[in-house]
Write an enzyme that holds these catalytic residues in place. Structure first.
Site, PDB file in Angstrom:
ATOM      1  N   GLU A 128       0.851  -1.201   0.000  1.00 47.56           N
ATOM      2  CA  GLU A 128       0.000   0.000   0.000  1.00 47.56           C
ATOM      3  C   GLU A 128       0.878   1.239   0.000  1.00 47.56           C
ATOM      4  O   GLU A 128       1.932   1.237   0.648  1.00 47.56           O
ATOM      5  CB  GLU A 128      -0.833   0.058   1.289  1.00 47.56           C
ATOM      6  CG  GLU A 128      -1.793  -1.083   1.468  1.00 47.56           C
ATOM      7  CD  GLU A 128      -2.488  -1.029   2.842  1.00 47.56           C
ATOM      8  OE1 GLU A 128      -1.969  -0.354   3.757  1.00 47.56           O
ATOM      9  OE2 GLU A 128      -3.544  -1.656   2.963  1.00 47.56           O
ATOM     10  N   LYS A 130       2.435   4.470   1.313  1.00 49.81           N
ATOM     11  CA  LYS A 130       2.512   5.012   2.669  1.00 49.81           C
ATOM     12  C   LYS A 130       2.191   6.495   2.568  1.00 49.81           C
ATOM     13  O   LYS A 130       2.988   7.295   2.065  1.00 49.81           O
ATOM     14  CB  LYS A 130       3.910   4.806   3.268  1.00 49.81           C
ATOM     15  CG  LYS A 130       3.986   5.240   4.721  1.00 49.81           C
ATOM     16  CD  LYS A 130       5.303   4.817   5.350  1.00 49.81           C
ATOM     17  CE  LYS A 130       5.314   5.026   6.852  1.00 49.81           C
ATOM     18  NZ  LYS A 130       5.205   6.421   7.245  1.00 49.81           N
ATOM     19  N   ASP A 132       1.671  10.261   3.436  1.00 48.54           N
ATOM     20  CA  ASP A 132       2.370  11.161   4.346  1.00 48.54           C
ATOM     21  C   ASP A 132       1.377  12.158   4.940  1.00 48.54           C
ATOM     22  O   ASP A 132       1.289  13.301   4.526  1.00 48.54           O
ATOM     23  CB  ASP A 132       3.480  11.886   3.575  1.00 48.54           C
ATOM     24  CG  ASP A 132       4.538  12.428   4.505  1.00 48.54           C
ATOM     25  OD1 ASP A 132       4.419  12.211   5.725  1.00 48.54           O
ATOM     26  OD2 ASP A 132       5.470  13.073   4.010  1.00 48.54           O
ATOM     27  N   TYR A 240      -6.997   2.233   6.027  1.00 53.76           N
ATOM     28  CA  TYR A 240      -6.069   1.150   5.699  1.00 53.76           C
ATOM     29  C   TYR A 240      -5.845   0.162   6.849  1.00 53.76           C
ATOM     30  O   TYR A 240      -5.024  -0.741   6.741  1.00 53.76           O
ATOM     31  CB  TYR A 240      -4.724   1.690   5.218  1.00 53.76           C
ATOM     32  CG  TYR A 240      -4.063   2.680   6.164  1.00 53.76           C
ATOM     33  CD1 TYR A 240      -3.685   2.300   7.445  1.00 53.76           C
ATOM     34  CD2 TYR A 240      -3.806   3.984   5.775  1.00 53.76           C
ATOM     35  CE1 TYR A 240      -3.091   3.196   8.316  1.00 53.76           C
ATOM     36  CE2 TYR A 240      -3.202   4.887   6.638  1.00 53.76           C
ATOM     37  CZ  TYR A 240      -2.856   4.489   7.900  1.00 53.76           C
ATOM     38  OH  TYR A 240      -2.280   5.373   8.772  1.00 53.76           O
ATOM     39  N   LYS A 328      10.713   2.726   2.663  1.00 59.53           N
ATOM     40  CA  LYS A 328      10.724   4.159   2.351  1.00 59.53           C
ATOM     41  C   LYS A 328      11.332   4.434   0.978  1.00 59.53           C
ATOM     42  O   LYS A 328      12.146   3.665   0.479  1.00 59.53           O
ATOM     43  CB  LYS A 328      11.538   4.922   3.418  1.00 59.53           C
ATOM     44  CG  LYS A 328      11.056   4.712   4.850  1.00 59.53           C
ATOM     45  CD  LYS A 328       9.660   5.264   5.101  1.00 59.53           C
ATOM     46  CE  LYS A 328       9.636   6.742   5.352  1.00 59.53           C
ATOM     47  NZ  LYS A 328      10.123   7.137   6.658  1.00 59.53           N
ATOM     48  N   CYS A 422      22.006  44.378   8.204  1.00 62.05           N
ATOM     49  CA  CYS A 422      20.707  43.817   7.846  1.00 62.05           C
ATOM     50  C   CYS A 422      20.262  44.398   6.503  1.00 62.05           C
ATOM     51  O   CYS A 422      20.218  45.616   6.346  1.00 62.05           O
ATOM     52  CB  CYS A 422      19.692  44.152   8.938  1.00 62.05           C
ATOM     53  SG  CYS A 422      17.999  43.769   8.458  1.00 62.05           S
ATOM     54  N   CYS A 425      17.040  46.798   7.186  1.00 63.37           N
ATOM     55  CA  CYS A 425      17.051  48.073   7.916  1.00 63.37           C
ATOM     56  C   CYS A 425      18.448  48.649   8.092  1.00 63.37           C
ATOM     57  O   CYS A 425      18.610  49.702   8.704  1.00 63.37           O
ATOM     58  CB  CYS A 425      16.397  47.908   9.283  1.00 63.37           C
ATOM     59  SG  CYS A 425      17.415  46.976  10.439  1.00 63.37           S
ATOM     60  N   CYS A 446      19.899  40.418  13.026  1.00 62.26           N
ATOM     61  CA  CYS A 446      19.790  41.868  12.921  1.00 62.26           C
ATOM     62  C   CYS A 446      19.576  42.436  14.327  1.00 62.26           C
ATOM     63  O   CYS A 446      18.786  41.902  15.100  1.00 62.26           O
ATOM     64  CB  CYS A 446      18.603  42.198  12.036  1.00 62.26           C
ATOM     65  SG  CYS A 446      18.124  43.908  12.116  1.00 62.26           S
ATOM     66  N   CYS A 452      13.408  47.525  12.442  1.00 61.61           N
ATOM     67  CA  CYS A 452      13.541  46.670  11.262  1.00 61.61           C
ATOM     68  C   CYS A 452      12.145  46.238  10.812  1.00 61.61           C
ATOM     69  O   CYS A 452      11.436  45.571  11.558  1.00 61.61           O
ATOM     70  CB  CYS A 452      14.390  45.453  11.609  1.00 61.61           C
ATOM     71  SG  CYS A 452      14.634  44.374  10.197  1.00 61.61           S
TER      72      CYS A 452
HETATM   73  S1  IVH Z   1      -0.455   0.609   8.853  1.00 57.77           S
HETATM   74  C1  IVH Z   1       0.099  -1.487  12.721  1.00 57.77           C
HETATM   75  N1  IVH Z   1      -0.652   1.557   6.416  1.00 57.77           N
HETATM   76  O1  IVH Z   1       2.640   5.294   8.826  1.00 57.77           O
HETATM   77  C2  IVH Z   1       0.314  -0.711  11.494  1.00 57.77           C
HETATM   78  N2  IVH Z   1       0.272   2.953   8.086  1.00 57.77           N
HETATM   79  O2  IVH Z   1       4.995   4.567  10.374  1.00 57.77           O
HETATM   80  C3  IVH Z   1      -0.382   0.568  11.498  1.00 57.77           C
HETATM   81  N3  IVH Z   1       0.843   5.198   7.286  1.00 57.77           N
HETATM   82  O3  IVH Z   1       1.254   5.815  11.996  1.00 57.77           O
HETATM   83  C4  IVH Z   1      -0.100   1.419  10.363  1.00 57.77           C
HETATM   84  N4  IVH Z   1       0.209   4.908   5.205  1.00 57.77           N
HETATM   85  O4  IVH Z   1       0.347   7.186  10.048  1.00 57.77           O
HETATM   86  C5  IVH Z   1      -0.252   1.793   7.686  1.00 57.77           C
HETATM   87  N5  IVH Z   1      -0.938   2.260   4.245  1.00 57.77           N
HETATM   88  C6  IVH Z   1      -0.549   2.510   5.485  1.00 57.77           C
HETATM   89  C7  IVH Z   1      -0.012   3.749   5.868  1.00 57.77           C
HETATM   90  C8  IVH Z   1       0.397   3.926   7.181  1.00 57.77           C
HETATM   91  C9  IVH Z   1       0.727   5.760   6.075  1.00 57.77           C
HETATM   92  C10 IVH Z   1       1.427   5.862   8.456  1.00 57.77           C
HETATM   93  C11 IVH Z   1       0.573   5.851   9.693  1.00 57.77           C
HETATM   94  C12 IVH Z   1       1.423   5.198  10.752  1.00 57.77           C
HETATM   95  C13 IVH Z   1       2.778   5.397  10.215  1.00 57.77           C
HETATM   96  C14 IVH Z   1       3.704   4.324  10.752  1.00 57.77           C
END
Ligand code: IVH
Length: 706
Positions: A128, A130, A132, A240, A328, A422, A425, A446, A452
């Protein structure tokens, strides 16, 4: 609907106004409830705004109608103070990270070992994106959304139910006949990139600080005490995972997520079920290459063992599951050329160098500026104008210059001369010495704080704040407005506001948001502060390192502004008696002394102080009301005190009106010697200063305070 709405407010009788007002209050409160609590608004935002404007207009003309419970006085949907805490029924865990494919192979090998599976047995993984953003927990009871919380520390989060109700991706009710009686749905709240950029434009236009990245923007938007603000922010949600559930509707992770989708939750369309590790790694490669083109930020791929019975057996190590890992992405980098280096002056006076770059695309965003952090960074990385550099965008909008590509340096590349003045100013910009390390601070600042323009709004806000001049009705918003109108540019202008207003084309009472009464009140509040105690005056100046406590110490030790200014001028060379005296005050060291001397050495600052003294009377320090024989006496503590800490001793002495010094001089009245007292005791003997034991001192203070 309120029929009277057609009558212009100007023509309403008091009785009609009161009747309509009562109607409006009830109506608006009902709409607020439908909107925030039930999340089922029955009128458009525009129609709601019209009602609200009408209410405000009536209240403006009939202020008596403004009651505490009027919607104009309450913040709809807000929690009184902060957010209620919610303990998650099941902890919200984090994930282990992997950076290289090798680490992912190890992850799978560990799983096989743990479950006793041979190489031939397939382990299906879900891959899946991840997201942000920030993790959230949503509790659904009988299919209804009843509570929403942030992750917090994983055990306890914050109750943001009202705010979450404003997120369109979150169904208030789950549909389907297999929705468990009770289930905690987990997922990520995020903001799309385009929406984030738009929000930041609006933030900047409104004079507010922009958010660093979409994640911060999402978190900041969700954690608003006023759910109305959250409602105006574009937030989204992907489901998720889950926590406690009265029933789990499938035997695999992918199966459960499919049910989530069927129930009306939004799940990520890029997730894939993979029959083996190679397929999962391929998803990683694909997503990494798509990353820049997605309209939201992702920072990796999460692999999860699909079979829930295996997840169960695998369990957890400390705070992360053994059955999942986050693979990552590499940070996004690109090469480009430094066209120039500019200096930005922050609200607190820090000079930040910014590289102006030949525009380049990094992670889907065209970048033309990157921060160089500070003078030291430029030197350390030896960044020159004309250099080719590698820049990185690590989730943040402001990319960083990572390094120079040395091979590509042209002979014309010139080193950057960091300005000593600066750029805003023209005051001196200095790098302080950190007394602990003896080294220069990395940042240059400054010294023209009060004049300023980059810093002035912040300084003015401080100047009028509660512990400084304490001018009621003059908050950040008003300061900003006065500054923008050109009415207040320096602190002195505040005291000239009333006079200015008499000749102004548009007097304050006619400004938006002001009226006869509020304008008069403000001028009165300013008048009331034409006499100001020395310590407040000093604190208000916003001299670096001079907080309230230091300001008080200075006031106590120098008594009057004239005396202090004279001494600071005399101490300018950072040596001699005046300097030694300043440095010797207990609680004032070289750093504070240096900051004071620098401040006064700056002609702009002297001008501001002089101009202020024409408008306000700075009152000499008055020792606390006490008949203490200790008031005005100078005490030095030395050696180890057994019955009190140093700070306790000092506080007590000061409460009795004494001054506490760090070294013995002609002016010392008492030396209190603990055990192992050294040179100070010897010096006191030589100078014939009264020496007290700790007990004698305590007796003295007791008889004084008793
Ligand atoms: S599963 C027990 N799935 O990543 C596992 N987390 O580093 C629970 N996150 O706190 C998390 N996408 O905020 C999971 N597809 C995904 C995710 C995901 C982003 C974040 C989430 C978690 C953090 C962990």
């Amino acid at each position: 609907m309120t029929a009277a709405k057609t009558t212009p407010v100007e023509r309403l009788s008091a009785a009609a106004a009161a009747a309509e007002h009562a109607h409006l209050v009830a109506e608006i409160n009902a709409h607020n409830r439908r909107y925030y609590v039930e999340a089922r608004p029955v009128i458009s935002d525009a129609a709601f705004d019209a009602l609200f404007q009408r209410l405000l207009a009536i209240e403006a003309r009939f202020p008596d109608l403004v009651t505490k419970d009027s919607p104009s006085q309450t913040v709809a949907g807000a929690v009184a103070a902060g957010f209620r805490k919610i303990a998650h029924r099941q902890a919200m865990l984090s994930l282990d990270n992997a950076f290289a494919e090798e680490e992912v192979r190890d992850f799978l090998a560990r799983i096989r070992r743990f479950l006793g599976l041979d190489e031939e047995t397939p382990v299906v993984l879900v891959a899946e994106p991840k997201i942000d953003g920030l993790a959230a927990n949503l509790l659904y009871r009988k299919g209804r959304f009843v509570q929403g919380a942030t992750r917090g520390d994983g055990q306890v989060g914050e109750d943001v139910t009202a705010n979450m109700r404003t997120i369109a991706d979150l169904p208030q009710v789950l549909k389907g006949d297999d929705v468990p009686d009770e289930i905690e749905i987990r997922g990520e709240i995020y903001m799309r990139r385009d929406e984030f950029f738009r929000l930041n434009e609006a933030q900047t236009a409104a004079g507010r600080a922009p958010f660093a990245n979409p994640r911060n923007a999402a978190a900041g938007s969700l954690r608003q005490l006023d759910a109305k603000i959250t409602a105006g922010r574009p937030l989204h949600f992907f489901a998720y995972a889950w926590g406690e559930a009265s029933a789990v509707p499938a035997k695999t992770h992918s199966g459960v997520v499919a049910r989530f989708r069927a129930w009306g939750l939004v799940t990520n369309p890029l997730s894939r079920t993979c029959s083996d590790l190679e397929a999962a790694l391929a998803v990683h490669r694909t997503l990494e290459s798509m990353r820049a083109d997605l309209d939201y930020d992702i920072d990796g791929v999460v692999y999860k063992v699909d079979r829930l019975d295996w997840q169960e057996r695998l369990g957890f190590v400390s705070r992360s599951p053994r059955w999942a890992i986050a693979h990552k992405f590499k940070a996004e980098e690109a090469e480009t050329e430094v066209l120039d280096i500019d200096i930005q002056v922050g609200r607190t006076g820090t000079l930040t160098p910014v590289a102006r770059l030949k525009p380049v695309t990094v992670g889907g965003v065209v970048v033309s500026n990157a921060t160089l952090h500070n003078e030291e960074e430029i030197e350390r990385k030896d960044v020159r104008i004309g250099d080719t550099v590698v820049i990185r965008r690590a989730g943040d909008v402001i990319p960083q210059v990572l390094r120079v590509v040395a091979d590509k340096r042209r002979c014309g590349a010139r080193a950057y001369a960091f300005p000593k003045l600066c750029p805003v100013c023209a005051s001196h910009a200095v790098r302080e010495i950190n007394p602990k390390t003896g080294k220069q601070e990395a940042a240059r600042r400054c010294t023209g704080g009060l004049i300023c323009s980059a810093q002035v709004v912040e300084r003015l806000r401080h100047f009028v704040s509660r512990d400084a001049f304490d001018i009621e009705g003059l908050g950040e918003k008003q300061i900003q407005a006065f500054f923008e109108a050109g009415a207040v540019k320096t602190p002195v202008d505040i005291f000239r506001l009333a006079e200015r207003d008499r000749h102004a084309e548009t007097p304050l009472r006619e400004w938006e948001g002001w009226g006869e009464v509020s304008a008069a009140k403000l001028f009165a509040a300013i008048e009331a502060r034409r006499r100001v105690p020395l310590e407040r005056f000093l604190y208000a100046l916003g001299i670096r390192h001079v907080g309230q406590a230091t300001a008080r110490l200075l006031a106590m030790n120098y008594g009057s502004l004239d005396n202090l200014l004279g001494s600071l001028n005399a101490a300018a060379a950072r040596e001699g008696e005046a300097w030694a005296e300043l440095d010797a005050i207990e609680g004032i060291g070289e750093v504070v002394a240096g900051a004071l001397v620098d401040f006064i050495a700056e002609p702009h600052n002297r001008e501001v102080v002089a101009a202020l003294r024409e408008e306000v009377t700075v009152e000499d320090f008055v020792a606390p009301e006490t008949t203490s024989a200790l008031s005005g006496k100078t005490v030095v503590f030395t050696g180890t005190l057994e019955r009190m800490t140093r700070s306790e001793a000092k506080t007590r002495a000061e409460a009795l009106g004494a001054k506490v010094a760090g070294s013995v001089s002609k002016k010392t009245d008492y030396v209190v010697a603990g055990s192992d007292a050294g040179s100070k005791l010897a010096k006191a003997r030589d100078a014939g200063v009264a020496i007290l034991s700790e007990d004698e001192w305590l007796d003295l203070t007791r008889s004084e305070s008793g």
